[in-house]
Design an enzyme around this catalytic site. Structure first.
Site, short mmCIF file in Angstrom:
data_model
loop_
_atom_site.label_atom_id
_atom_site.label_comp_id
_atom_site.label_asym_id
_atom_site.label_seq_id
_atom_site.Cartn_x
_atom_site.Cartn_y
_atom_site.Cartn_z
N ARG A 126 0.82 -1.24 0.00
CA ARG A 126 0.00 0.00 0.00
C ARG A 126 0.84 1.28 0.00
NH1 ARG A 126 -3.11 -3.11 3.76
NH2 ARG A 126 -4.82 -4.11 2.63
N LYS A 148 1.97 11.08 -11.70
CA LYS A 148 1.09 10.18 -12.43
C LYS A 148 1.85 8.89 -12.71
CE LYS A 148 -2.09 13.21 -14.89
NZ LYS A 148 -2.55 13.68 -16.22
N GLU A 190 7.33 17.32 -25.85
CA GLU A 190 6.77 17.72 -24.55
C GLU A 190 7.35 19.06 -24.09
OE1 GLU A 190 4.21 16.15 -23.27
OE2 GLU A 190 4.41 13.98 -23.44
N LYS A 232 5.62 22.71 -15.13
CA LYS A 232 4.84 21.55 -14.67
C LYS A 232 4.61 21.63 -13.16
CE LYS A 232 3.74 16.80 -15.05
NZ LYS A 232 3.83 15.54 -15.75
N GLU A 242 -5.75 16.59 -11.17
CA GLU A 242 -6.38 16.93 -12.45
C GLU A 242 -7.89 17.08 -12.34
OE1 GLU A 242 -4.42 15.19 -15.90
OE2 GLU A 242 -6.34 15.20 -16.92
N ARG A 246 -4.77 21.00 -14.48
CA ARG A 246 -3.72 20.07 -14.91
C ARG A 246 -4.00 19.47 -16.28
NH1 ARG A 246 -0.29 15.59 -11.44
NH2 ARG A 246 0.85 14.77 -13.23
N ASN A 250 -2.15 18.03 -21.07
CA ASN A 250 -2.48 17.01 -22.06
C ASN A 250 -2.72 17.60 -23.45
OD1 ASN A 250 -2.36 14.57 -20.57
ND2 ASN A 250 -4.21 15.23 -19.49
N HIS A 253 -2.50 15.40 -26.46
CA HIS A 253 -2.49 14.01 -26.01
C HIS A 253 -3.74 13.23 -26.41
CE1 HIS A 253 0.95 15.42 -23.83
NE2 HIS A 253 1.14 14.27 -23.21
N HIS A 257 -2.86 10.01 -28.07
CA HIS A 257 -3.14 8.67 -27.52
C HIS A 257 -3.87 7.80 -28.54
CE1 HIS A 257 -2.78 9.98 -23.01
NE2 HIS A 257 -1.62 9.86 -23.61
N HIS A 270 5.62 7.92 -27.93
CA HIS A 270 4.66 8.80 -27.26
C HIS A 270 4.88 10.26 -27.69
CE1 HIS A 270 2.07 10.39 -24.12
NE2 HIS A 270 3.05 11.19 -23.74
P1 NAD Z 1 10.69 5.17 -22.87
O1 NAD Z 1 10.62 5.03 -21.43
O2 NAD Z 1 10.16 4.05 -23.71
O3 NAD Z 1 12.20 5.46 -23.28
C1 NAD Z 1 12.50 5.64 -24.64
C2 NAD Z 1 13.64 4.69 -25.11
O4 NAD Z 1 14.87 5.25 -24.72
C3 NAD Z 1 13.58 3.30 -24.53
O5 NAD Z 1 14.01 2.38 -25.50
C4 NAD Z 1 14.60 3.39 -23.39
O6 NAD Z 1 15.12 2.14 -23.05
C5 NAD Z 1 15.64 4.29 -24.00
N1 NAD Z 1 16.45 5.05 -23.08
C6 NAD Z 1 16.05 5.66 -21.95
N2 NAD Z 1 17.04 6.41 -21.45
C7 NAD Z 1 18.10 6.25 -22.27
C8 NAD Z 1 19.41 6.79 -22.29
N3 NAD Z 1 19.81 7.68 -21.40
N4 NAD Z 1 20.24 6.38 -23.27
C9 NAD Z 1 19.81 5.51 -24.23
N5 NAD Z 1 18.58 5.00 -24.28
C10 NAD Z 1 17.73 5.38 -23.31
O7 NAD Z 1 9.92 6.48 -23.38
P2 NAD Z 1 9.79 7.96 -22.80
O8 NAD Z 1 9.62 8.80 -24.00
O9 NAD Z 1 10.85 8.29 -21.84
O10 NAD Z 1 8.42 7.91 -21.98
C11 NAD Z 1 7.20 7.64 -22.62
C12 NAD Z 1 6.25 7.12 -21.59
O11 NAD Z 1 6.03 8.11 -20.60
C13 NAD Z 1 4.89 6.76 -22.14
O12 NAD Z 1 4.48 5.53 -21.62
C14 NAD Z 1 4.00 7.87 -21.64
O13 NAD Z 1 2.67 7.46 -21.47
C15 NAD Z 1 4.64 8.21 -20.34
N6 NAD Z 1 4.36 9.56 -19.87
C16 NAD Z 1 3.95 9.70 -18.59
C17 NAD Z 1 3.71 10.96 -18.08
C18 NAD Z 1 3.36 11.11 -16.63
O14 NAD Z 1 3.00 12.23 -16.23
N7 NAD Z 1 3.48 10.09 -15.83
C19 NAD Z 1 3.90 12.09 -18.89
C20 NAD Z 1 4.33 11.91 -20.18
C21 NAD Z 1 4.56 10.64 -20.67
N1 GLY Z 2 1.73 14.60 -18.58
C1 GLY Z 2 0.50 15.11 -18.12
C2 GLY Z 2 0.42 15.27 -16.65
O1 GLY Z 2 1.35 14.95 -15.94
O2 GLY Z 2 -0.57 15.68 -16.16
#
Ligand code: NAD
Ligand code: GLY
Length: 369
Positions: A126, A148, A190, A232, A242, A246, A250, A253, A257, A270
């Site tokens: 938890r 998130k 982003e 942010k 949100e 917030r 998006n 997005h 999405h 993404h």
């Molecule tokens: P990712 O985590 O898939 O990373 C992208 C690629 O880069 C992967 O292949 C990873 O292994 C590689 N990588 C990471 N760091 C590296 C480095 N330093 N050197 C070499 N390779 C590296 O993608 P992302 O773009 O980082 O994140 C996308 C995800 O984030 C999506 O699932 C999206 O929904 C989520 N997201 C979440 C929020 C949130 O608020 N929580 C906001 C935006 C996006």
């Molecule tokens: N990436 C959108 C949020 O964090 O709200």
């Protein structure tokens, strides 16, 4: 690359869940980076098969100065693995290693690792403490900040998850050196997002510095990460869960999405989907009479300069717009089945609006191949 250890942290103000975002070079190797964390015997570094070999040993070595036992778990790489099955492997190691409530989880990787590790931390016993160590530009400017967490469901992106804040975010700018160019561009989507929704001067700055950002100039990256995190943090501090403001984060997005889900997770990154989705959302804003055509053209040019696709993919051979509409109805912003879009309605101002299916169809038709 010289050390940028003098940069002040960005603070995210959430009462007793406030935390700093450290942005500098050489953070992974510096024990003082983690000095604010509570004491505990055990740490678990969750990373993936790509990032682990690059950075996990360095982080483990640093953390061993603070924790008796530091486990490392390498998840499979990719958006397609942001799933229940992969999440369960985090619980497997926590349980087989008898990790207790004081175990600190460290998410070392991009947004996929960060979102899954955060969700594991929110639900294991938890709730256990966790730290974000984002290694992509996208995760440094967005996903690691704000709490998130979650996983995808085959029927919808990020549909299962929790709000759960980390104790600390560590953006080591050195890790961006190994990021593939395509991922750098995805992160820039982003970064660009923050301009139209909140800060026109930042949009000007991004336009002026795009070549330096693509060339990985460290001072430019440091400022882009810092300003993005400041914006942010400002938004999240006002609306953590949100209920209103917030949602502006998006921008792009809802269309994005749909592209990600419609193309199959992992085919469009993404950030690529968000970049293209921002253009579609800007065209929608124009159709609704909220911005002029020059704004749409300005955004399209900038997204293109960042190396991102600007033409939406066809998701269905016979009824492409219908498929977009179907996918966009599965969206957390939807209200009683009605899709709500983040639109731009003034200089660096965004809001949520509904739109008729006919207008959305017009936008999709205008923006897709
Ligand atoms: P990712 O985590 O898939 O990373 C992208 C690629 O880069 C992967 O292949 C990873 O292994 C590689 N990588 C990471 N760091 C590296 C480095 N330093 N050197 C070499 N390779 C590296 O993608 P992302 O773009 O980082 O994140 C996308 C995800 O984030 C999506 O699932 C999206 O929904 C989520 N997201 C979440 C929020 C949130 O608020 N929580 C906001 C935006 C996006
Ligand atoms: N990436 C959108 C949020 O964090 O709200």
């Amino acid at each position: 690359m010289h050390a940028l250890t003098s940069i002040q942290p960005v603070h995210i103000d959430l009462g007793d869940r406030s935390y700093p975002i450290l942005i500098a070079s050489s953070l992974l190797d510096n024990a003082s980076t983690f000095a604010s964390l509570p004491a505990g015997d055990t740490a678990l570094v969750v990373t993936n098969v790509t990032v682990g070999p690059l950075y996990a040993q360095r982080l483990r070595y640093t953390l061993q100065q603070r924790y008796k036992t530091v486990h490392v778990l390498n998840l499979p790489d990719g958006e397609a693995h942001k799933s229940w099955e992969t999440l369960n492997t985090i619980f497997d190691i926590l349980l087989t290693q008898a990790c207790d409530r004081k175990t600190v989880l460290f998410a070392l990787g991009g947004g996929v690792v960060g979102d899954m590790t955060g969700f594991a931390a929110a639900s294991y016993m938890r709730g256990v403490p966790f730290v974000q160590v984002p290694t992509t530009l996208l995760s440094q400017v967005d996903s690691s900040v704000g709490g998130k967490t979650g996983i995808n469901h085959p029927l919808g992106k990020n549909m299962v998850g929790a709000f759960y804040q980390p104790l600390l975010v560590v953006c080591d700018l050195d890790t961006l050196k190994t990021l593939p160019n395509r991922e750098l561009s995805a992160g820039l989507a982003e970064v660009i997002k923050y301009g139209p929704i909140a800060d026109l001067q930042f949009l000007d700055w991004i336009e002026a510095h795009m070549d330096r950002l693509l060339g990985r100039d460290v001072e430019s990256l440091a400022y882009a990460v810092r300003r993005s995190c400041e914006i942010k943090a400002w938004v999240v501090a006002q609306d953590e869960r949100e209920s209103g403001l917030r949602a502006i984060l998006n921008f792009g997005h809802t269309f994005g999405h749909a592209i990600e889900a419609g193309m199959g997770y992992g085919n469009w990154l993404h950030g690529e989907a968000v970049g293209c989705g921002m253009i579609m959302a800007a065209v929608l804003s124009h159709e609704l009479g909220l911005v002029d055509a020059a704004f749409v053209a300005r955004l399209r040019t900038l997204v293109q300069r960042a190396g991102l696709p600007v033409i939406g993919p066809r998701l269905d051979a016979s009824d492409n717009a219908g498929r977009y509409l179907e996918l966009m109805r599965v969206d957390k912003k939807a209200d009683a089945g009605a899709i709500r879009f983040v639109v731009i309605d003034g200089p660096s101002h965004a809001t949520l609006r509904g739109a008729s299916d006919a207008v959305v169809r017009k936008v999709v038709d205008a923006c897709c191949a």
